[in-house]
Structure formats: structure tokens, C-alpha cells
Design a protein around this motif. Structure first.
Motif, PDB file in Angstrom:
ATOM      1  N   TYR A  18      -9.567 -56.669  12.690  1.00  0.00           N
ATOM      2  CA  TYR A  18      -9.804 -54.818  12.377  1.00  0.00           C
ATOM      3  C   TYR A  18     -10.173 -54.234  14.355  1.00  0.00           C
ATOM      4  CZ  TYR A  18     -11.575 -53.660   7.881  1.00  0.00           C
ATOM      5  OH  TYR A  18     -11.530 -53.473   6.209  1.00  0.00           O
ATOM      6  N   LYS A  19      -9.583 -53.443  14.752  1.00  0.00           N
ATOM      7  CA  LYS A  19     -10.113 -53.232  15.788  1.00  0.00           C
ATOM      8  C   LYS A  19     -10.764 -52.770  15.541  1.00  0.00           C
ATOM      9  CE  LYS A  19      -4.862 -51.072  15.766  1.00  0.00           C
ATOM     10  NZ  LYS A  19      -4.364 -49.736  15.679  1.00  0.00           N
ATOM     11  N   GLN A  20     -12.152 -52.134  16.738  1.00  0.00           N
ATOM     12  CA  GLN A  20     -12.875 -51.901  17.167  1.00  0.00           C
ATOM     13  C   GLN A  20     -13.133 -50.654  16.239  1.00  0.00           C
ATOM     14  OE1 GLN A  20     -15.396 -53.354  17.973  1.00  0.00           O
ATOM     15  NE2 GLN A  20     -16.938 -52.186  17.541  1.00  0.00           N
ATOM     16  N   ALA A  21     -12.724 -49.466  16.504  1.00  0.00           N
ATOM     17  CA  ALA A  21     -12.628 -48.357  15.572  1.00  0.00           C
ATOM     18  C   ALA A  21     -12.373 -48.168  14.573  1.00  0.00           C
ATOM     19  CB  ALA A  21     -11.226 -47.387  16.385  1.00  0.00           C
ATOM     20  N   GLU A  22     -12.043 -49.481  13.376  1.00  0.00           N
ATOM     21  CA  GLU A  22     -12.305 -48.775  12.477  1.00  0.00           C
ATOM     22  C   GLU A  22     -13.562 -49.702  11.671  1.00  0.00           C
ATOM     23  OE1 GLU A  22      -7.017 -50.003  10.724  1.00  0.00           O
ATOM     24  OE2 GLU A  22      -8.145 -51.476  11.507  1.00  0.00           O
ATOM     25  N   LEU A  23     -14.219 -49.959  12.327  1.00  0.00           N
ATOM     26  CA  LEU A  23     -15.530 -51.106  12.205  1.00  0.00           C
ATOM     27  C   LEU A  23     -16.577 -49.519  12.522  1.00  0.00           C
ATOM     28  CD1 LEU A  23     -15.556 -54.191  14.070  1.00  0.00           C
ATOM     29  CD2 LEU A  23     -14.874 -53.546  11.519  1.00  0.00           C
ATOM     30  N   LEU A  24     -17.035 -49.500  10.959  1.00  0.00           N
ATOM     31  CA  LEU A  24     -18.086 -47.738  10.723  1.00  0.00           C
ATOM     32  C   LEU A  24     -19.179 -48.047  10.871  1.00  0.00           C
ATOM     33  CD1 LEU A  24     -15.816 -46.519   8.333  1.00  0.00           C
ATOM     34  CD2 LEU A  24     -15.612 -45.798  10.581  1.00  0.00           C
ATOM     35  N   ASP A  25     -20.091 -47.643  11.829  1.00  0.00           N
ATOM     36  CA  ASP A  25     -22.119 -48.182  10.905  1.00  0.00           C
ATOM     37  C   ASP A  25     -21.850 -47.510   9.563  1.00  0.00           C
ATOM     38  OD1 ASP A  25     -21.780 -48.530  13.760  1.00  0.00           O
ATOM     39  OD2 ASP A  25     -22.598 -46.057  14.161  1.00  0.00           O
ATOM     40  N   SER A  26     -21.590 -47.225   8.715  1.00  0.00           N
ATOM     41  CA  SER A  26     -22.170 -47.235   7.141  1.00  0.00           C
ATOM     42  C   SER A  26     -20.179 -46.704   6.889  1.00  0.00           C
ATOM     43  CB  SER A  26     -22.885 -45.551   7.213  1.00  0.00           C
ATOM     44  OG  SER A  26     -22.251 -44.728   7.137  1.00  0.00           O
ATOM     45  N   GLY A  27     -20.675 -46.945   5.527  1.00  0.00           N
ATOM     46  CA  GLY A  27     -19.357 -46.989   4.829  1.00  0.00           C
ATOM     47  C   GLY A  27     -19.280 -47.993   3.386  1.00  0.00           C
ATOM     48  N   LYS A  28     -18.388 -47.778   2.240  1.00  0.00           N
ATOM     49  CA  LYS A  28     -18.408 -48.396   1.297  1.00  0.00           C
ATOM     50  C   LYS A  28     -18.136 -49.545   1.177  1.00  0.00           C
ATOM     51  CE  LYS A  28     -16.121 -47.826  -2.972  1.00  0.00           C
ATOM     52  NZ  LYS A  28     -14.397 -47.841  -3.942  1.00  0.00           N
ATOM     53  N   TYR A  29     -17.573 -50.335   1.932  1.00  0.00           N
ATOM     54  CA  TYR A  29     -17.690 -51.847   2.134  1.00  0.00           C
ATOM     55  C   TYR A  29     -17.983 -52.869   3.295  1.00  0.00           C
ATOM     56  CZ  TYR A  29     -13.860 -50.895  -1.848  1.00  0.00           C
ATOM     57  OH  TYR A  29     -13.680 -50.405  -2.301  1.00  0.00           O
ATOM     58  N   PRO A  30     -18.566 -53.468   3.690  1.00  0.00           N
ATOM     59  CA  PRO A  30     -19.533 -54.076   4.210  1.00  0.00           C
ATOM     60  C   PRO A  30     -18.281 -54.999   4.622  1.00  0.00           C
ATOM     61  CG  PRO A  30     -20.876 -53.951   2.610  1.00  0.00           C
ATOM     62  CD  PRO A  30     -19.560 -53.749   1.501  1.00  0.00           C
ATOM     63  N   VAL A  31     -18.042 -55.192   6.272  1.00  0.00           N
ATOM     64  CA  VAL A  31     -17.240 -56.112   6.704  1.00  0.00           C
ATOM     65  C   VAL A  31     -18.195 -57.249   7.185  1.00  0.00           C
ATOM     66  CG1 VAL A  31     -15.798 -56.498   8.663  1.00  0.00           C
ATOM     67  CG2 VAL A  31     -15.977 -54.452   7.517  1.00  0.00           C
ATOM     68  N   LEU A  32     -17.928 -58.703   6.329  1.00  0.00           N
ATOM     69  CA  LEU A  32     -18.760 -59.488   6.665  1.00  0.00           C
ATOM     70  C   LEU A  32     -17.223 -60.153   7.958  1.00  0.00           C
ATOM     71  CD1 LEU A  32     -19.971 -61.916   5.483  1.00  0.00           C
ATOM     72  CD2 LEU A  32     -18.186 -62.964   3.843  1.00  0.00           C
ATOM     73  N   ARG A  33     -18.636 -60.614   8.631  1.00  0.00           N
ATOM     74  CA  ARG A  33     -17.614 -61.528  10.073  1.00  0.00           C
ATOM     75  C   ARG A  33     -18.800 -63.064   9.951  1.00  0.00           C
ATOM     76  NH1 ARG A  33     -19.842 -57.749  14.706  1.00  0.00           N
ATOM     77  NH2 ARG A  33     -21.415 -57.751  12.980  1.00  0.00           N
ATOM     78  N   ASN A  40     -26.631 -63.118  13.058  1.00  0.00           N
ATOM     79  CA  ASN A  40     -26.129 -61.490  13.250  1.00  0.00           C
ATOM     80  C   ASN A  40     -26.873 -61.086  11.751  1.00  0.00           C
ATOM     81  OD1 ASN A  40     -25.180 -59.495  14.737  1.00  0.00           O
ATOM     82  ND2 ASN A  40     -23.511 -60.618  15.041  1.00  0.00           N
ATOM     83  N   ASP A  41     -27.314 -60.417  11.911  1.00  0.00           N
ATOM     84  CA  ASP A  41     -27.636 -59.404  10.931  1.00  0.00           C
ATOM     85  C   ASP A  41     -26.966 -57.624  11.099  1.00  0.00           C
ATOM     86  OD1 ASP A  41     -29.743 -58.452  12.900  1.00  0.00           O
ATOM     87  OD2 ASP A  41     -31.280 -58.442  11.635  1.00  0.00           O
ATOM     88  N   LYS A  42     -26.478 -57.289  12.185  1.00  0.00           N
ATOM     89  CA  LYS A  42     -25.603 -56.634  12.475  1.00  0.00           C
ATOM     90  C   LYS A  42     -24.483 -56.390  11.278  1.00  0.00           C
ATOM     91  CE  LYS A  42     -24.258 -52.996  14.831  1.00  0.00           C
ATOM     92  NZ  LYS A  42     -24.637 -51.799  14.223  1.00  0.00           N
ATOM     93  N   TRP A  43     -24.622 -55.394  10.681  1.00  0.00           N
ATOM     94  CA  TRP A  43     -23.209 -55.031   9.706  1.00  0.00           C
ATOM     95  C   TRP A  43     -22.360 -54.434  10.088  1.00  0.00           C
ATOM     96  CZ3 TRP A  43     -21.892 -57.661   5.524  1.00  0.00           C
ATOM     97  CH2 TRP A  43     -22.471 -59.706   5.366  1.00  0.00           C
ATOM     98  N   TYR A  44     -20.848 -54.275   9.747  1.00  0.00           N
ATOM     99  CA  TYR A  44     -20.204 -53.455   9.933  1.00  0.00           C
ATOM    100  C   TYR A  44     -19.251 -52.863   8.839  1.00  0.00           C
ATOM    101  CZ  TYR A  44     -19.879 -53.240  15.262  1.00  0.00           C
ATOM    102  OH  TYR A  44     -20.763 -53.800  17.026  1.00  0.00           O
ATOM    103  N   TYR A  45     -18.978 -51.690   8.780  1.00  0.00           N
ATOM    104  CA  TYR A  45     -18.598 -51.082   7.459  1.00  0.00           C
ATOM    105  C   TYR A  45     -17.032 -50.962   7.287  1.00  0.00           C
ATOM    106  CZ  TYR A  45     -23.427 -51.251   5.743  1.00  0.00           C
ATOM    107  OH  TYR A  45     -24.713 -52.029   5.620  1.00  0.00           O
ATOM    108  N   SER A  46     -16.451 -49.906   6.059  1.00  0.00           N
ATOM    109  CA  SER A  46     -14.571 -49.731   5.968  1.00  0.00           C
ATOM    110  C   SER A  46     -14.878 -49.273   4.420  1.00  0.00           C
ATOM    111  CB  SER A  46     -14.180 -51.421   6.107  1.00  0.00           C
ATOM    112  OG  SER A  46     -12.691 -50.399   5.962  1.00  0.00           O
TER     113      SER A  46
END
Length: 373
Positions: A18-33, A40-46
Motif C-alpha cells: 500500500y501507498k500511504q495515501a491508500e491507507l484510510l482512517d476509516s473504510g470498508k476493510y481493515p488493513v492488517l499489518r 500496535n492497535d492503530k488500524w488503517y482501512y481500505s
């Protein structure tokens, strides 16, 4: 058992970069890192709609291959797994549950071979070309059931251990805030300086002058080794020690956040303490009560605030400052004793559960080392 190339019995599927710009603060799918498996309990979405292979569902086998590496069964909701994670699909030649333990054993072997150095990442090709030895599918399932049961038992004891630690922490907070009192005790606690209750032993001894004598030494390494004092001959001790006897509370002056507080209930005539300890004696306070008070979060924070030094690991509290430290205590030694007994009993339960966890982990380690050869 037969030898097989790992890449012939499992398939490693790459995660999506993922590019950083593609990682959203909210969205349909969590992105598992990778970090989401640990601390790390910080989640990004896509919101991207991707091929099915790019998603992980509950029960899928995943493998983190960068920074922290090893297998995981995903237990959360549907996610898109990041580039540093592989999804592992098994063929009919290997059970998924067995594959988890096989990969776990391989990860442990790789870690042991590093000899303390850090592996930044492992490549997909390296994993696929590994030669592994596996039994038939029926034996795989039997082995997986055994190891799964061990993991479950360890998790249950670990959960109970954490619950007991939480109970102990809550009890200390409520008791030392005087929100919880034993029946029959209502008088408010008194505030006084520690120096008004007792004093530090300052009787120095140089064991090398008694080279043929054996001493019982209370040191920081002995504390860290389960509070087990060591028998040491005088000739082996290069510097001075503090002579202690009877009941004494050893308070470590260095890096107080480590909470090296050691109650010696009956020191032998040949007992000595390291100079890093301040041996406190008193006939005005129950030392087992004072031990628990000094172990509390609040006291630890207070002692950190009066410690001096250039770095956290080297900061120390000096004896005069500690003797000037104000504490609140019950005027009743009976109440002090009851409080100490309750908290000591909790300590014993915690220690027993910790020992059980450690024993189970040793059994698991032995199984992993001897079942996978």
C-alpha cells in the motif's frame, strides 16, 4: 515420515503493498499489518475491492515475514493483509493445524540459530525451498490436537495469571487509599516519614578478611533469580557488604521502577547484603506491610520522582531522601498484619500460577523440539 519441500505442500500468497495515501482512517476493510498482531492497535482501512486471495477471513493461516516473523491463525473479521504478511494455503498433504505448529517449530529453530542477532525479514523463496519432514495426515492431526490442547491450557493459565495480577493491583490501590478496610478498623491512617519508623543498617563487613568463611549473600542477581540468596565464600567477594540479621527489609536504591523489595524474615548470623540494598529495620511498623506499600504503583512513582542520576537505568534514590519520604500507615499493627497477609496470599497465588505457566511452556517447548525433527 517423509521429507518434502515446503513449497510443494503449502502455497504462500503475497499480501498487497500500500501507498500511504491508500491507507484510510476509516473504510470498508481493515488493513492488517504486522504490528497489529502484537502491540500496535492503530488500524488503517481500505475501500478497494480486490481478488479473493488478498483477503484473510477468520481461521485463515497467515505468516508474518518482516520484523516479527512466524505463523498465526487469524481470529478477527475479514481483512486485507499487508505486503509483509503471507496467506498460507495448505494442500491435501498437510493439515492446516499441523502446518501452524510445523511453521512455529521452524521459526523457533531460526530464532535459536541467530544467537541474539535480529532477522529483519525472510524471503518467500527461502521458505518455499525449505525441506521439512512430515508424517501421514492422520498422525499430523493427532499431533496438532495435542499441541492445540497444550496451547489452550497455557492460554487459560495465562489468563488466570493476568486476572490475579489485576486483582492484586486493584486491592493495593483500594487498600492503600483506605477505600477498603478490614472489619473493626475505622481510624484514619497516620502520615509520617519513613525515618520516624525505623532506620537503615550501616554495619559494613569486608568478607575477604574472612576468606575461609561462607556467607549467605542477598544481592540483586539473587533477587532476580527468584529471591534465592547464594552461599558465597568470603574470598570470592571483592568489595564490602552490609551485615544483616533477624528480620530486615532490603530496599534497592538503583532503578526503583524494578521494585526490588526483599523481605528477609530471619537472616542467618552469616548473612550479608549487597551495597545496592538499603537494609531497613523497625519495631514500629510491620515490615511485611511496609514491603507491600513500597511495591505499590503510587510509591514506585514517588520514589522515581526523588531519584537522581543521568539515565533511567542508573537513577537511584539516596538513603536520606528515602528516610524523609512520607507514607500513610494504619496505627494498628493488627490491621497492618491483616493487609500484609491478604496481599502475600495473592502473591502466592500469582507465583503458583506463574510456575504452572512456566512448566506448561517447558512441556510445549520440549514437544516442539522433539516432535519436529
Amino acid at each position: 515420515w517423509e521429507q518434502r519441500k515446503l513449497g510443494d505442500i503449502v502455497v504462500f500468497l503475497n499480501g498487497r503493498a500500500y501507498k500511504q495515501a491508500e491507507l484510510l482512517d476509516s473504510g470498508k476493510y481493515p488493513v492488517l499489518r504486522v504490528g497489529n498482531f502484537n502491540t500496535n492497535d492503530k488500524w488503517y482501512y481500505s475501500d478497494l475491492e480486490l481478488p479473493a486471495k488478498n483477503y484473510a477471513d477468520k481461521g485463515d493461516l497467515l505468516y508474518t515475514w518482516a520484523t516479527a516473523f512466524g505463523p498465526h491463525i487469524w481470529k478477527g473479521p475479514k481483512v486485507i493483509y499487508h505486503y509483509h504478511i503471507w496467506k498460507v494455503e495448505t494442500t491435501s498433504d498437510i493439515s492446516k493445524n499441523f502446518a501452524v505448529h510445523l511453521l512455529d517449530a521452524d521459526q523457533a529453530q531460526m530464532t535459536n540459530s541467530l544467537n541474539g542477532s535480529t532477522m529483519v525479514h525472510i524471503t518467500k523463496g527461502t521458505m518455499e525451498n525449505k525441506i521439512v519432514t512430515i508424517p501421514g495426515i492422520s498422525e499430523q492431526r493427532n499431533m496438532a490436537r495435542l499441541l492445540d490442547q497444550l496451547d489452550c491450557t497455557i492460554a487459560l493459565h495465562q489468563s488466570k495469571l493476568e486476572e490475579l495480577k489485576t486483582v492484586k493491583k486493584l486491592a493495593m490501590q483500594k487498600i492503600f487509599d483506605q477505600e477498603w478496610r478490614f472489619k473493626g478498623f475505622t481510624d484514619p491512617w497516620e502520615q509520617c516519614k519513613l525515618g520516624k519508623l525505623g532506620s537503615f543498617i550501616r554495619n559494613s563487613i569486608f568478607p575477604q578478611k574472612f576468606s575461609n568463611d561462607e556467607f549467605v549473600e542477598y544481592s540483586m542477581p539473587a533477587f532476580d533469580d527468584g529471591k534465592r540468596p547464594k552461599a558465597v565464600s568470603g574470598i570470592m567477594m571483592q568489595s564490602g557488604r552490609l551485615k544483616i540479621s533477624g528480620e530486615v527489609l532490603l530496599i534497592n536504591k538503583l532503578n526503583v521502577r524494578q521494585r526490588r523489595i526483599w523481605l528477609v524474615e530471619n537472616a542467618n548470623h552469616n548473612a550479608v547484603a549487597s551495597g545496592e540494598f538499603m537494609p531497613f529495620i523497625s519495631d514500629k511498623v510491620v515490615l511485611s506491610f511496609l514491603e507491600q506499600l513500597l511495591l505499590s504503583d503510587r510509591t514506585t512513582r514517588d520514589l522515581e520522582s526523588i531519584s537522581s542520576g543521568t539515565s533511567n537505568s542508573q537513577k537511584r534514590v539516596i538513603p536520606s531522601d528515602l528516610l524523609g519520604y512520607k507514607i500513610q500507615i494504619s496505627s494498628s499493627k493488627t490491621e497492618q498484619t491483616q493487609i500484609a497477609t491478604l496481599l502475600k496470599d495473592l502473591d502466592s497465588l500469582i507465583a503458583a500460577n506463574q510456575q504452572k505457566c512456566d512448566q506448561l511452556k517447558k512441556v510445549k517447548k520440549w514437544c516442539m523440539q522433539n516432535l519436529f525433527v
